[in-house]
Design an enzyme around this catalytic site. Structure first.
Site, PDB file in Angstrom:
ATOM      1  N   TRP A 130      -6.547  -2.268   3.171  1.00 16.89           N
ATOM      2  CA  TRP A 130      -5.730  -3.483   3.173  1.00 16.89           C
ATOM      3  C   TRP A 130      -4.363  -3.267   2.531  1.00 16.89           C
ATOM      4  CZ3 TRP A 130      -4.453  -3.674  -1.775  1.00 16.89           C
ATOM      5  CH2 TRP A 130      -5.317  -3.023  -2.668  1.00 16.89           C
ATOM      6  N   ASN A 131      -4.137  -2.140   1.859  1.00 11.63           N
ATOM      7  CA  ASN A 131      -2.924  -2.098   1.024  1.00 11.63           C
ATOM      8  C   ASN A 131      -1.624  -2.001   1.821  1.00 11.63           C
ATOM      9  OD1 ASN A 131      -3.545   0.564   1.598  1.00 11.63           O
ATOM     10  ND2 ASN A 131      -2.930   1.334  -0.405  1.00 11.63           N
ATOM     11  N   LYS A 154     -11.535  -0.675  12.630  1.00  8.51           N
ATOM     12  CA  LYS A 154     -12.277  -1.501  11.668  1.00  8.51           C
ATOM     13  C   LYS A 154     -11.335  -1.619  10.463  1.00  8.51           C
ATOM     14  CE  LYS A 154     -14.881  -2.169   7.851  1.00  8.51           C
ATOM     15  NZ  LYS A 154     -14.406  -3.552   7.592  1.00  8.51           N
ATOM     16  N   HIS A 155     -10.711  -2.781  10.357  1.00  9.34           N
ATOM     17  CA  HIS A 155      -9.759  -2.959   9.264  1.00  9.34           C
ATOM     18  C   HIS A 155     -10.516  -3.489   8.045  1.00  9.34           C
ATOM     19  CE1 HIS A 155      -5.837  -2.828   7.664  1.00  9.34           C
ATOM     20  NE2 HIS A 155      -5.154  -3.206   8.721  1.00  9.34           N
ATOM     21  N   ALA A 156      -9.852  -3.468   6.893  1.00 14.91           N
ATOM     22  CA  ALA A 156     -10.480  -3.995   5.676  1.00 14.91           C
ATOM     23  C   ALA A 156     -10.794  -5.483   5.873  1.00 14.91           C
ATOM     24  CB  ALA A 156      -9.540  -3.811   4.493  1.00 14.91           C
ATOM     25  N   GLY A 206      -8.969   5.152   2.557  1.00 20.48           N
ATOM     26  CA  GLY A 206      -9.602   4.251   1.598  1.00 20.48           C
ATOM     27  C   GLY A 206     -10.138   5.017   0.409  1.00 20.48           C
ATOM     28  N   SER A 207     -11.207   4.492  -0.169  1.00 18.52           N
ATOM     29  CA  SER A 207     -11.749   5.063  -1.403  1.00 18.52           C
ATOM     30  C   SER A 207     -12.575   6.324  -1.120  1.00 18.52           C
ATOM     31  CB  SER A 207     -12.626   4.022  -2.086  1.00 18.52           C
ATOM     32  OG  SER A 207     -13.681   3.668  -1.214  1.00 18.52           O
ATOM     33  N   GLU A 228      -8.184  10.137   4.356  1.00 13.97           N
ATOM     34  CA  GLU A 228      -7.032   9.917   3.457  1.00 13.97           C
ATOM     35  C   GLU A 228      -7.539   9.056   2.309  1.00 13.97           C
ATOM     36  OE1 GLU A 228      -4.217  11.224   3.740  1.00 13.97           O
ATOM     37  OE2 GLU A 228      -3.726  11.548   5.856  1.00 13.97           O
ATOM     38  N   CYS A 262      -1.744   4.530  -2.628  1.00 11.59           N
ATOM     39  CA  CYS A 262      -2.418   5.801  -2.912  1.00 11.59           C
ATOM     40  C   CYS A 262      -1.442   6.816  -3.499  1.00 11.59           C
ATOM     41  CB  CYS A 262      -3.053   6.352  -1.648  1.00 11.59           C
ATOM     42  SG  CYS A 262      -1.894   6.515  -0.288  1.00 11.59           S
ATOM     43  N   GLU A 368      -8.378   6.903 -10.910  1.00  8.27           N
ATOM     44  CA  GLU A 368      -7.226   6.298 -10.251  1.00  8.27           C
ATOM     45  C   GLU A 368      -7.080   4.866 -10.767  1.00  8.27           C
ATOM     46  OE1 GLU A 368      -7.731   5.444  -6.034  1.00  8.27           O
ATOM     47  OE2 GLU A 368      -5.585   5.663  -5.705  1.00  8.27           O
TER      48      GLU A 368
HETATM   49  P1  NAP Z   1     -12.221   0.937   0.492  1.00  4.95           P
HETATM   50  O1  NAP Z   1     -13.014  -0.052  -0.226  1.00  4.95           O
HETATM   51  O2  NAP Z   1     -12.748   2.300   0.655  1.00  4.95           O
HETATM   52  O3  NAP Z   1     -11.902   0.286   1.919  1.00  4.95           O
HETATM   53  C1  NAP Z   1     -11.196   0.984   2.922  1.00  4.95           C
HETATM   54  C2  NAP Z   1     -11.833   0.688   4.264  1.00  4.95           C
HETATM   55  O4  NAP Z   1     -13.118   1.323   4.316  1.00  4.95           O
HETATM   56  C3  NAP Z   1     -12.062  -0.778   4.531  1.00  4.95           C
HETATM   57  O5  NAP Z   1     -11.897  -1.031   5.897  1.00  4.95           O
HETATM   58  C4  NAP Z   1     -13.512  -0.958   4.122  1.00  4.95           C
HETATM   59  O6  NAP Z   1     -14.136  -2.065   4.728  1.00  4.95           O
HETATM   60  C5  NAP Z   1     -14.107   0.339   4.611  1.00  4.95           C
HETATM   61  N1  NAP Z   1     -15.322   0.759   3.927  1.00  4.95           N
HETATM   62  C6  NAP Z   1     -15.684   0.524   2.657  1.00  4.95           C
HETATM   63  N2  NAP Z   1     -16.877   1.109   2.398  1.00  4.95           N
HETATM   64  C7  NAP Z   1     -17.268   1.729   3.530  1.00  4.95           C
HETATM   65  C8  NAP Z   1     -18.387   2.512   3.891  1.00  4.95           C
HETATM   66  N3  NAP Z   1     -19.368   2.771   3.030  1.00  4.95           N
HETATM   67  N4  NAP Z   1     -18.453   2.999   5.153  1.00  4.95           N
HETATM   68  C9  NAP Z   1     -17.463   2.749   6.038  1.00  4.95           C
HETATM   69  N5  NAP Z   1     -16.379   2.006   5.758  1.00  4.95           N
HETATM   70  C10 NAP Z   1     -16.263   1.516   4.511  1.00  4.95           C
HETATM   71  O7  NAP Z   1     -10.806   1.152  -0.155  1.00  4.95           O
HETATM   72  P2  NAP Z   1      -9.810   0.064  -0.696  1.00  4.95           P
HETATM   73  O8  NAP Z   1     -10.231  -0.317  -2.059  1.00  4.95           O
HETATM   74  O9  NAP Z   1      -9.637  -1.017   0.304  1.00  4.95           O
HETATM   75  O10 NAP Z   1      -8.461   0.899  -0.710  1.00  4.95           O
HETATM   76  C11 NAP Z   1      -8.003   1.524  -1.856  1.00  4.95           C
HETATM   77  C12 NAP Z   1      -8.226   3.009  -1.807  1.00  4.95           C
HETATM   78  O11 NAP Z   1      -7.618   3.555  -0.640  1.00  4.95           O
HETATM   79  C13 NAP Z   1      -7.560   3.691  -2.966  1.00  4.95           C
HETATM   80  O12 NAP Z   1      -8.391   4.680  -3.487  1.00  4.95           O
HETATM   81  C14 NAP Z   1      -6.314   4.306  -2.340  1.00  4.95           C
HETATM   82  O13 NAP Z   1      -5.785   5.374  -3.054  1.00  4.95           O
HETATM   83  C15 NAP Z   1      -6.810   4.668  -0.988  1.00  4.95           C
HETATM   84  N6  NAP Z   1      -5.714   4.853  -0.026  1.00  4.95           N
HETATM   85  C16 NAP Z   1      -5.432   6.108   0.413  1.00  4.95           C
HETATM   86  C17 NAP Z   1      -4.374   6.330   1.264  1.00  4.95           C
HETATM   87  C18 NAP Z   1      -4.042   7.718   1.746  1.00  4.95           C
HETATM   88  O14 NAP Z   1      -3.282   7.843   2.696  1.00  4.95           O
HETATM   89  N7  NAP Z   1      -4.568   8.766   1.153  1.00  4.95           N
HETATM   90  C19 NAP Z   1      -3.594   5.251   1.692  1.00  4.95           C
HETATM   91  C20 NAP Z   1      -3.909   3.979   1.227  1.00  4.95           C
HETATM   92  C21 NAP Z   1      -4.994   3.802   0.367  1.00  4.95           C
HETATM   93  P3  NAP Z   1     -14.407  -3.429   3.888  1.00  4.95           P
HETATM   94  O15 NAP Z   1     -13.076  -3.978   3.553  1.00  4.95           O
HETATM   95  O16 NAP Z   1     -15.164  -4.261   4.850  1.00  4.95           O
HETATM   96  O17 NAP Z   1     -15.205  -3.039   2.681  1.00  4.95           O
END
Ligand code: NAP
Length: 463
Positions: A130-131, A154-156, A206-207, A228, A262, A368
């Site tokens: 979502w960020n 599949k967006h956040a 994401g995470s 990523e 990130c 982080e």
């Molecule tokens: P997140 O909780 O991992 O969510 C990211 C996406 O993954 C969402 O669409 C989420 O869906 C989905 N998701 C969550 N758990 C999942 C699972 N077990 N299996 C499949 N999909 C799953 O991350 P966030 O808190 O939204 O984002 C923050 C993190 O993203 C930070 O660590 C940041 O550093 C990282 N990030 C990295 C980059 C990069 O380019 N390296 C860029 C931006 C952000 P739901 O919303 O439905 O849970």
């Protein structure tokens, strides 16, 4: 997690969406597969025309799209509009460059003719955060569609209206139905899509936990992934740095997107000779930042995207203080000025915070911090700076400030990260590959490398 728009500035639930049923997912994947059979045969000229049209729609309606993002996740409106413009940029970059990047590559061998040809893989799943609700999706979709793949998103769960708006942009731009689809689904529905034989590869931003989950589901199916993930980027300032520019950039690099990026600078590693002055100036500039309604153009920092993020961040800050770290500013969400504004009193605002003197065994050094919290460290020399910079499990980006050539070379060579920016902040650019090493993930987006992630690199040998 419910699929819903909840305004983080006010706490109001604006709109709730139902997750797709298994039957609905099935028919969307069938449509995607059928669309791929057509799309793979379209010309680069045709795809270019569509993608340029998508870029134009983004620019023409940037205020509308910007407002959707600000409503759903709270980034300041100027940053949201800039994100829409940047999304148009990545569309234009790949619209213009894809054909030459993916042209056959002749290689001399014992054949009469041998070469490499890049061909699309099929339906690609993108799981996005979502960020940066628009940018993250466009930087996946623009190269994927230009390469002849089709995308399912599949967006956040907290940015469903952004996700639907993006699907609408691709349709209005002329891409045939099914070439890009948004799937409103929960995270627990992702594995079944990864396992579906119509889906050929997946990318997740994401995470670490989400990345590990998707990566292992895809591994079981022998499917390619790009991950990523998180980062705890160092921002190293050596004694020869232009201090004024470094401090100014340090503020932007930490505060971008309300601190939720990130590649935000998260650990400030400063040479002893200038550390006191750096800290003083940073505290001063933090104090001048305006926290408030992200729709107000004067606002520097809006709310964090959800209350869960706020609670986790505050726990991290409190744990640091309990372990002996010193608080230079911020640290208390109950004191933010928005608490006294009735419309914003339930918003998830967190004050700009600086922590220093973290004990060497503090677990927070490995974490982080996803919000406006800076960790400040002092080092006696370059060796210690590099050692500290590399001491986390992450390896996304790094920013380093020095005027000395030999220091610069060592930083470029010895920092463990997917990118090093000298005398500037880490940023993404459609022309440059973007991605991490270590637990920040693998694979690359953007640049020539990004579009070659989801293609079959086919070797052709003719006698
Ligand atoms: P997140 O909780 O991992 O969510 C990211 C996406 O993954 C969402 O669409 C989420 O869906 C989905 N998701 C969550 N758990 C999942 C699972 N077990 N299996 C499949 N999909 C799953 O991350 P966030 O808190 O939204 O984002 C923050 C993190 O993203 C930070 O660590 C940041 O550093 C990282 N990030 C990295 C980059 C990069 O380019 N390296 C860029 C931006 C952000 P739901 O919303 O439905 O849970």
């Amino acid at each position: 997690m419910a699929i819903a728009t909840v305004n983080p500035s006010t706490g109001e639930t604006v709109k709730v969406f139902e997750a797709l049923t298994d039957e609905a997912i099935d028919s969307k994947l069938t449509l995607a597969q059928q669309a791929f059979e057509q799309h793979r045969h379209t010309s680069f000229a045709q795809r270019t025309e569509w993608l340029h049209r998508a870029a134009q729609l983004l620019v023409d309606e940037k205020e509308r799209f910007g407002k959707i993002m600000t409503l759903e996740m709270g980034k300041p409106i100027a940053a949201a509009i800039a994100e829409v413009e940047k999304s148009a940029w990545v569309c234009r970059y790949y619209a213009d460059q894809a054909e030459s990047i993916l042209a056959d590559v002749p290689i001399e061998t014992d054949a009469s003719r041998s070469f490499v040809r890049y061909q699309p893989l099929g339906v690609i799943l993108a799981v996005m955060p979502w960020n940066f609700p628009f940018w993250q999706v466009f930087r996946f979709a623009a190269p994927a569609l230009m390469a002849g793949n089709v995308g399912v998103l599949k967006h956040a769960s907290n940015v469903p209206q952004s996700a639907l708006a993006i699907e609408e942009i691709f349709r209005r731009a002329g891409f045939p139905e099914g070439v890009f689809q948004t799937l409103l689904i929960r995270a627990d529905q992702v594995p079944q899509i990864v396992a579906d034989e119509r889906v050929k590869a997946a990318t997740l931003t994401g995470s670490e936990a989400a990345g590990a989950s998707l990566g292992s589901a895809a591994g079981k199916q022998i499917k390619k992934t790009v991950l990523e993930l998180g980062g705890s980027d160092p921002f190293i300032v050596m004694a020869s740095a232009d201090l004024e520019t470094a401090v100014k950039t340090a503020v932007t690099a930490r505060m971008i997107n309300n601190g939720q990026s990130c590649i935000a600078a998260k650990r400030f590693i400063v040479h002893d000779a200038i550390a006191d002055e750096f800290a003083e100036r940073l505290v001063h500039q933090y104090a001048a930042l305006k926290l408030g309604d992200p729709l107000d153009p004067q606002t520097d920092i809006g709310p964090l995207a959800t209350s869960t993020i706020l609670n986790e961040l505050h726990q991290q800050v409190q744990a640091c203080i309990a372990s002996g770290a010193k608080l230079l500013t911020g640290g208390d969400p109950d004191t933010v000025p928005t608490r006294s504004i009735p419309s914003l009193q339930h918003g998830t605002f967190y004050p700009p915070t600086i922590l220093t003197d973290l004990p060497s065994d503090s677990p927070a050094r490995q974490e982080e911090f996803f919000g406006p919290v800076a960790l400040l460290f002092r080092v006696p020399d370059l060796d210690s700076a590099i050692q500290l910079a590399n001491s986390t499990p992450f390896g996304l980006g790094a920013s380093a400030w020095t005027q000395i050539e030999t220091e610069r070379e060592r930083l470029i060579n010895e920092i463990e990260a997917g990118s090093v920016f000298i005398n500037g902040m880490v940023k993404s650019d459609p022309r440059l590959p973007f991605g991490g090493i270590k637990r920040s993930g693998y694979g690359r987006e953007l640049g020539a490398e990004g579009i070659r992630e989801f293609v079959n690199i086919k070797t052709v040998w003719i006698k």
